[in-house]
Enzyme design. Structure first.
Site, PDB file in Angstrom:
ATOM      1  CB  ALA A  56      -0.935   0.004   1.212  1.00 37.85           C
ATOM      2  CB  CYS A  57       4.121   1.987   1.286  1.00 41.82           C
ATOM      3  SG  CYS A  57       5.466   3.188   1.346  1.00 41.82           S
ATOM      4  N   GLY A  58       3.622   3.737  -1.675  1.00 35.66           N
ATOM      5  CA  GLY A  58       4.231   4.092  -2.949  1.00 35.66           C
ATOM      6  C   GLY A  58       5.748   3.982  -2.924  1.00 35.66           C
TER       7      GLY A  58
END
Length: 186
Positions: A56-58
């Site tokens: 979920a983390c860019g």
């Protein structure tokens, strides 16, 4: 006056005992971290790339993509579902040359709810909270034969990769990091 001298001497003794107990506590933490390094070094420094990843983390996704741009497929550990052990987490933090406080995420709910911004927490207590609430672990940590880093920003991973980039790479936001010849732009 004799009584006030005794009180003063007692206070000095208590202060000295408190200071010594703090020194021994810090020394024990350092010994624990040293043991973590020797116990995990062999298993961590094999010829594979390991990423502690949050899909979920860019930044984590970009770091993974930069690794894959070498043609390598890393071992992916989704640490929110499979948190590291206490020893493993201490090893990652120490090997990345970070303090526990530097490795903790500050912009997540448990950080403020638990009051972790206060300097009253020991490293040991912060590690406990990071394991209890893995969202507090900053990411992505990457482990290669060249070392361990918290790869923020994602291009930090480039210094850990043995193989060159195979082609151009741009982050999800369009920022170009690698040109068509596999050379770093910034």
């Amino acid at each position: 006056n004799t009584q006030s001298c005794r009180v003063g001497e007692s206070f000095k003794k208590v202060s000295l005992i408190h200071m010594l107990s703090h020194i021994f506590y810090v020394a024990n933490i350092r010994i624990f971290i040293y043991k973590c390094n020797t116990d995990f070094r062999k298993s961590f420094m094999k010829n594979t790339i390991r990423i502690y990843h949050n899909p979920a983390c860019g930044t984590s996704r970009n770091t993974l993509a930069i690794i894959r741009n070498t043609g390598e497929e890393p071992e992916i550990i989704e640490y929110l579902d499979n948190p590291p052990s206490r020893t493993e987490l201490a090893y990652l933090i120490n090997s990345a040359k970070l303090t526990v406080r530097e490795a903790i995420r500050k912009n997540v709910e448990p950080y403020t709810q638990l009051g972790l911004e206060n300097d009253v927490w020991t490293d040991d207590e912060l590690l406990t909270y990071m394991l209890q609430y893995p969202i507090l672990i900053n990411r992505p940590f990457v482990v290669t034969e060249l070392g361990v880093k918290l790869c923020r920003p994602s291009e930090e991973v480039l210094s850990l990769l043995v193989k060159p980039q195979l082609g151009a790479f741009a982050k999800e936001d369009g920022e170009k990091i690698i040109d068509e010849n596999g050379q770093r732009l910034k």
